[in-house]
Design a protein around this motif. Sequence first.
Motif, PDB file in Angstrom:
ATOM      1  N   GLY A   1      49.439  29.253 -52.807  1.00 48.17           N
ATOM      2  CA  GLY A   1      49.248  30.456 -51.983  1.00 48.17           C
ATOM      3  C   GLY A   1      47.781  30.675 -51.631  1.00 48.17           C
ATOM      4  O   GLY A   1      47.451  31.099 -50.515  1.00 48.17           O
ATOM      5  N   ILE A   2      46.881  30.376 -52.594  1.00 48.92           N
ATOM      6  CA  ILE A   2      45.446  30.563 -52.357  1.00 48.92           C
ATOM      7  C   ILE A   2      44.969  29.552 -51.318  1.00 48.92           C
ATOM      8  O   ILE A   2      44.238  29.892 -50.381  1.00 48.92           O
ATOM      9  CB  ILE A   2      44.652  30.396 -53.678  1.00 48.92           C
ATOM     10  CG1 ILE A   2      45.066  31.491 -54.676  1.00 48.92           C
ATOM     11  CG2 ILE A   2      43.155  30.441 -53.435  1.00 48.92           C
ATOM     12  CD1 ILE A   2      44.512  31.306 -56.065  1.00 48.92           C
ATOM     13  N   ARG A   3      45.416  28.288 -51.473  1.00 48.60           N
ATOM     14  CA  ARG A   3      44.990  27.250 -50.529  1.00 48.60           C
ATOM     15  C   ARG A   3      45.503  27.562 -49.116  1.00 48.60           C
ATOM     16  O   ARG A   3      44.796  27.389 -48.123  1.00 48.60           O
ATOM     17  CB  ARG A   3      45.491  25.871 -50.992  1.00 48.60           C
ATOM     18  CG  ARG A   3      45.007  25.487 -52.378  1.00 48.60           C
ATOM     19  CD  ARG A   3      45.134  23.991 -52.619  1.00 48.60           C
ATOM     20  NE  ARG A   3      46.487  23.489 -52.521  1.00 48.60           N
ATOM     21  CZ  ARG A   3      47.358  23.416 -53.519  1.00 48.60           C
ATOM     22  NH1 ARG A   3      47.006  23.849 -54.724  1.00 48.60           N
ATOM     23  NH2 ARG A   3      48.566  22.921 -53.351  1.00 48.60           N
ATOM     24  N   ARG A   4      46.741  28.050 -49.045  1.00 49.01           N
ATOM     25  CA  ARG A   4      47.319  28.372 -47.729  1.00 49.01           C
ATOM     26  C   ARG A   4      46.546  29.517 -47.068  1.00 49.01           C
ATOM     27  O   ARG A   4      46.226  29.468 -45.874  1.00 49.01           O
ATOM     28  CB  ARG A   4      48.791  28.751 -47.898  1.00 49.01           C
ATOM     29  CG  ARG A   4      49.531  28.824 -46.575  1.00 49.01           C
ATOM     30  CD  ARG A   4      50.925  29.387 -46.709  1.00 49.01           C
ATOM     31  NE  ARG A   4      51.807  28.512 -47.440  1.00 49.01           N
ATOM     32  CZ  ARG A   4      52.455  28.865 -48.558  1.00 49.01           C
ATOM     33  NH1 ARG A   4      52.288  30.066 -49.060  1.00 49.01           N
ATOM     34  NH2 ARG A   4      53.248  28.028 -49.167  1.00 49.01           N
ATOM     35  N   ALA A   5      46.243  30.560 -47.861  1.00 49.29           N
ATOM     36  CA  ALA A   5      45.481  31.699 -47.316  1.00 49.29           C
ATOM     37  C   ALA A   5      44.098  31.248 -46.857  1.00 49.29           C
ATOM     38  O   ALA A   5      43.580  31.723 -45.840  1.00 49.29           O
ATOM     39  CB  ALA A   5      45.354  32.781 -48.386  1.00 49.29           C
ATOM     40  N   THR A   6      43.507  30.282 -47.592  1.00 49.00           N
ATOM     41  CA  THR A   6      42.162  29.796 -47.252  1.00 49.00           C
ATOM     42  C   THR A   6      42.162  29.072 -45.904  1.00 49.00           C
ATOM     43  O   THR A   6      41.319  29.339 -45.046  1.00 49.00           O
ATOM     44  CB  THR A   6      41.645  28.850 -48.358  1.00 49.00           C
ATOM     45  OG1 THR A   6      41.701  29.528 -49.610  1.00 49.00           O
ATOM     46  CG2 THR A   6      40.223  28.426 -48.095  1.00 49.00           C
ATOM     47  N   VAL A   7      43.124  28.163 -45.721  1.00 54.45           N
ATOM     48  CA  VAL A   7      43.131  27.411 -44.447  1.00 54.45           C
ATOM     49  C   VAL A   7      43.435  28.339 -43.264  1.00 54.45           C
ATOM     50  O   VAL A   7      42.890  28.158 -42.170  1.00 54.45           O
ATOM     51  CB  VAL A   7      44.106  26.199 -44.472  1.00 54.45           C
ATOM     52  CG1 VAL A   7      43.658  25.171 -45.469  1.00 54.45           C
ATOM     53  CG2 VAL A   7      45.519  26.613 -44.737  1.00 54.45           C
ATOM     54  N   ASN A   8      44.259  29.363 -43.492  1.00 57.69           N
ATOM     55  CA  ASN A   8      44.518  30.331 -42.417  1.00 57.69           C
ATOM     56  C   ASN A   8      43.246  31.107 -42.066  1.00 57.69           C
ATOM     57  O   ASN A   8      42.986  31.408 -40.895  1.00 57.69           O
ATOM     58  CB  ASN A   8      45.615  31.316 -42.823  1.00 57.69           C
ATOM     59  CG  ASN A   8      46.983  30.660 -42.808  1.00 57.69           C
ATOM     60  OD1 ASN A   8      47.202  29.709 -42.070  1.00 57.69           O
ATOM     61  ND2 ASN A   8      47.897  31.135 -43.622  1.00 57.69           N
ATOM     62  N   THR A   9      42.449  31.421 -43.115  1.00 55.69           N
ATOM     63  CA  THR A   9      41.208  32.168 -42.894  1.00 55.69           C
ATOM     64  C   THR A   9      40.228  31.345 -42.061  1.00 55.69           C
ATOM     65  O   THR A   9      39.509  31.891 -41.222  1.00 55.69           O
ATOM     66  CB  THR A   9      40.586  32.571 -44.251  1.00 55.69           C
ATOM     67  OG1 THR A   9      41.567  33.297 -44.992  1.00 55.69           O
ATOM     68  CG2 THR A   9      39.358  33.443 -44.060  1.00 55.69           C
ATOM     69  N   PHE A  10      40.189  30.024 -42.287  1.00 53.45           N
ATOM     70  CA  PHE A  10      39.345  29.162 -41.453  1.00 53.45           C
ATOM     71  C   PHE A  10      39.723  29.330 -39.978  1.00 53.45           C
ATOM     72  O   PHE A  10      38.857  29.372 -39.096  1.00 53.45           O
ATOM     73  CB  PHE A  10      39.500  27.688 -41.857  1.00 53.45           C
ATOM     74  CG  PHE A  10      38.585  27.262 -42.975  1.00 53.45           C
ATOM     75  CD1 PHE A  10      37.212  27.246 -42.795  1.00 53.45           C
ATOM     76  CD2 PHE A  10      39.090  26.886 -44.198  1.00 53.45           C
ATOM     77  CE1 PHE A  10      36.357  26.857 -43.819  1.00 53.45           C
ATOM     78  CE2 PHE A  10      38.251  26.499 -45.228  1.00 53.45           C
ATOM     79  CZ  PHE A  10      36.880  26.482 -45.043  1.00 53.45           C
ATOM     80  N   GLY A  11      41.012  29.407 -39.709  1.00 50.40           N
ATOM     81  CA  GLY A  11      41.481  29.600 -38.331  1.00 50.40           C
ATOM     82  C   GLY A  11      40.986  30.910 -37.739  1.00 50.40           C
ATOM     83  O   GLY A  11      40.504  30.956 -36.596  1.00 50.40           O
ATOM     84  N   TYR A  12      41.073  32.010 -38.542  1.00 43.62           N
ATOM     85  CA  TYR A  12      40.616  33.323 -38.058  1.00 43.62           C
ATOM     86  C   TYR A  12      39.108  33.303 -37.770  1.00 43.62           C
ATOM     87  O   TYR A  12      38.646  33.851 -36.771  1.00 43.62           O
ATOM     88  CB  TYR A  12      40.908  34.414 -39.091  1.00 43.62           C
ATOM     89  CG  TYR A  12      42.366  34.616 -39.407  1.00 43.62           C
ATOM     90  CD1 TYR A  12      43.333  34.595 -38.402  1.00 43.62           C
ATOM     91  CD2 TYR A  12      42.792  34.852 -40.718  1.00 43.62           C
ATOM     92  CE1 TYR A  12      44.674  34.785 -38.694  1.00 43.62           C
ATOM     93  CE2 TYR A  12      44.132  35.035 -41.025  1.00 43.62           C
ATOM     94  CZ  TYR A  12      45.068  35.005 -40.016  1.00 43.62           C
ATOM     95  OH  TYR A  12      46.389  35.198 -40.305  1.00 43.62           O
ATOM     96  N   ILE A  13      38.353  32.674 -38.702  1.00 39.84           N
ATOM     97  CA  ILE A  13      36.890  32.649 -38.538  1.00 39.84           C
ATOM     98  C   ILE A  13      36.516  31.835 -37.303  1.00 39.84           C
ATOM     99  O   ILE A  13      35.647  32.223 -36.521  1.00 39.84           O
ATOM    100  CB  ILE A  13      36.213  32.078 -39.808  1.00 39.84           C
ATOM    101  CG1 ILE A  13      36.440  33.031 -40.998  1.00 39.84           C
ATOM    102  CG2 ILE A  13      34.724  31.878 -39.596  1.00 39.84           C
ATOM    103  CD1 ILE A  13      35.961  32.509 -42.331  1.00 39.84           C
ATOM    104  N   ALA A  14      37.199  30.689 -37.107  1.00 35.70           N
ATOM    105  CA  ALA A  14      36.917  29.846 -35.937  1.00 35.70           C
ATOM    106  C   ALA A  14      37.192  30.616 -34.647  1.00 35.70           C
ATOM    107  O   ALA A  14      36.449  30.504 -33.662  1.00 35.70           O
ATOM    108  CB  ALA A  14      37.770  28.587 -35.995  1.00 35.70           C
TER     109      ALA A  14
END
Length: 641
Positions: free
Chosen positions: A409-422
């Motif tokens: 769950g942490i890894r999934r939330a992290t990769v999604n956050t990269f998308g938001y930041i980009a």
Amino acid sequence: EAHRDQDCAADCHSGRMCCPFSLEGIQHGLVDENQKVRTICALALSGLAEAAAPFGIESFDSVLKPLWKGVRSHRGKVLAAFLKAIGFIIPLMDAMYANYYTREVMVILIREFATPDEEMKKIVLKVVKQCVQTDGVEGSYIRDEILPPFFKHFWVRRMALDRRNYRQLVETTVVISSKVGCLDVIQKIVDDLKDESEAYRRMVTETIGLVIEKMGVSELDADLEERLVDGMLFAFQEQTSDDSNVMLNGIGTVTKALGDRAKPYLPQICGTIKWRLNNKSAKVRQQAADLISQIAQVLQQCEEEQLMSHLGMVLYEYLGEEYPEVLGSILCAMKSIVNVIGMDKMTPPIKDLLPRLTPILRNRHEKVQENSIDLVGRIADRGAEYVPAREWMRICFELLEMLKAHKKGIRRATVNTFGYIAKAIGPSDVLATLLNNLKVQERQNRVCTTVAIAIVAESCAPFTVLPAVMNEYRVPELNVQNGVLKSLSFMFEYVGEMGRDYIYSVVPLLEDALMDRDLVHRQTAASAVSHLALGVPGMGCEDAFLHLLNYVWPNIFETSPHVINAMMTAIDGCRVAVGPGVILYYTLQGLFHPARKVRETYWKIYNNLYIASQDALVAYYPSFKKESKNMVARSELDLMI
């Protein structure tokens, strides 16, 4: 005795059809002169009835009379066994009979309410629950006949001390409330929320929470509602043992159920929360923060913006918490406040809050990681403009470490956050950070990075990402090249039809990868081909896929299970893109090859083809000349063509 009971149930579970034969063998045991025989026989019947539910009442007709006689004449353990059998048989009956038999057996049950024997109490509670659940039993009867003695004998402090009795009593009371309504039940026990015994208070809180969750609060008047909230707050404040969150869940459930009606009590509840956030006990602070998470939605519903802002400020001050469990709860509470109040009205402002979260991202505790990344992700999604780009880049570097987390769950939330930041600051800087991370040794980290690159491509359109990613493939390092291929695979999986515009750009790269000596290269490239093909069927790109298929096909004899799976998936994808007829002609050459291993592989591909596109293959089967006996030509199809 409990083991014996389980054995009976297990024996009976072999099939409902066995019931009549089983009963013929054991029904005489109910009137046996030996007490143990009568007991074990009744337990066997209860097991049979449990296994047969909800059918088979006709099979039990012959045992009802001896059971009834036994219930009236026996005492002690034998009576307990007989009651248990009746408790499992009554739910099998039609509504009318169930009502009659419940009224008859209830006389004995009510008499046994006062028994001092703990085992008997458990069985009596279980039977009451089963009888009350049955359709034919009316609420008025339960309210008049069962409730007064039930609360008098069972709702006492001693019941809260034995865990099994506690469970059974809570379940039975919840079932009763579903028949008589929550008002009658809550009225009887609401004042016990202020009882001296904490174990008893916990049992009352849990019961009220479950009843309200199931039935709502529409029946409660203003006076009862006030007593309920007051009692819940008292129980929440006075708890000393930290073993469960019963009190927390209880007050959370009541507040959420009250909704708009909770407005007068919110200042008092929030005052309690603020007081407890300052407590020296870590568990007390954690529960206070957890309660904010539970009631944040109600605060918004009651338009208590000032209270929410104040709570946000208080939580901000506690971000220096040293206990990770408590810090995780504080972050979760902060997240729920941000969700309901919105980015623009949040206090402290987002531009002050985010820099405080950056160092917390380094905390290695799972709960802290999960809640901090969720909060940062939410801010990146909805309020990225409040924070300068440099701060977002700093967060990107911190997020790379989170890709090592054990929890998915942490890894999934992290990769999604990269998308938001980009999306917020543009893909180039984020992409440079991610591509650099493909050089690390740890596989999990690299895989998460490739997913993040694909999500950035999805968020910011593939043309912003593809040039840099394809350029990275030139780095003569196995891990980096594999990472690039995996990124392409995930990207084409995510973008679907948008992949059409980029097919001819990536064909040379996939060509190179499918010819590589390294197995993993070919496997990942095949996976990318399959995702690419499945995204663009019928869009006029058949030439590119035919070309790629010629590179995939030589790999069909690979022995590694992962590689062969990837190749079969790629061939399936190409079947969708170029049509099954083309694949059929590729397979015909090897279906009758002299070597068994070759035949097996070709037949495997043909079988997959036949399962997926049987009807479409008809037009592509080879034409045979007409023979004297058999007619295999398809003249109608020739006419159509």
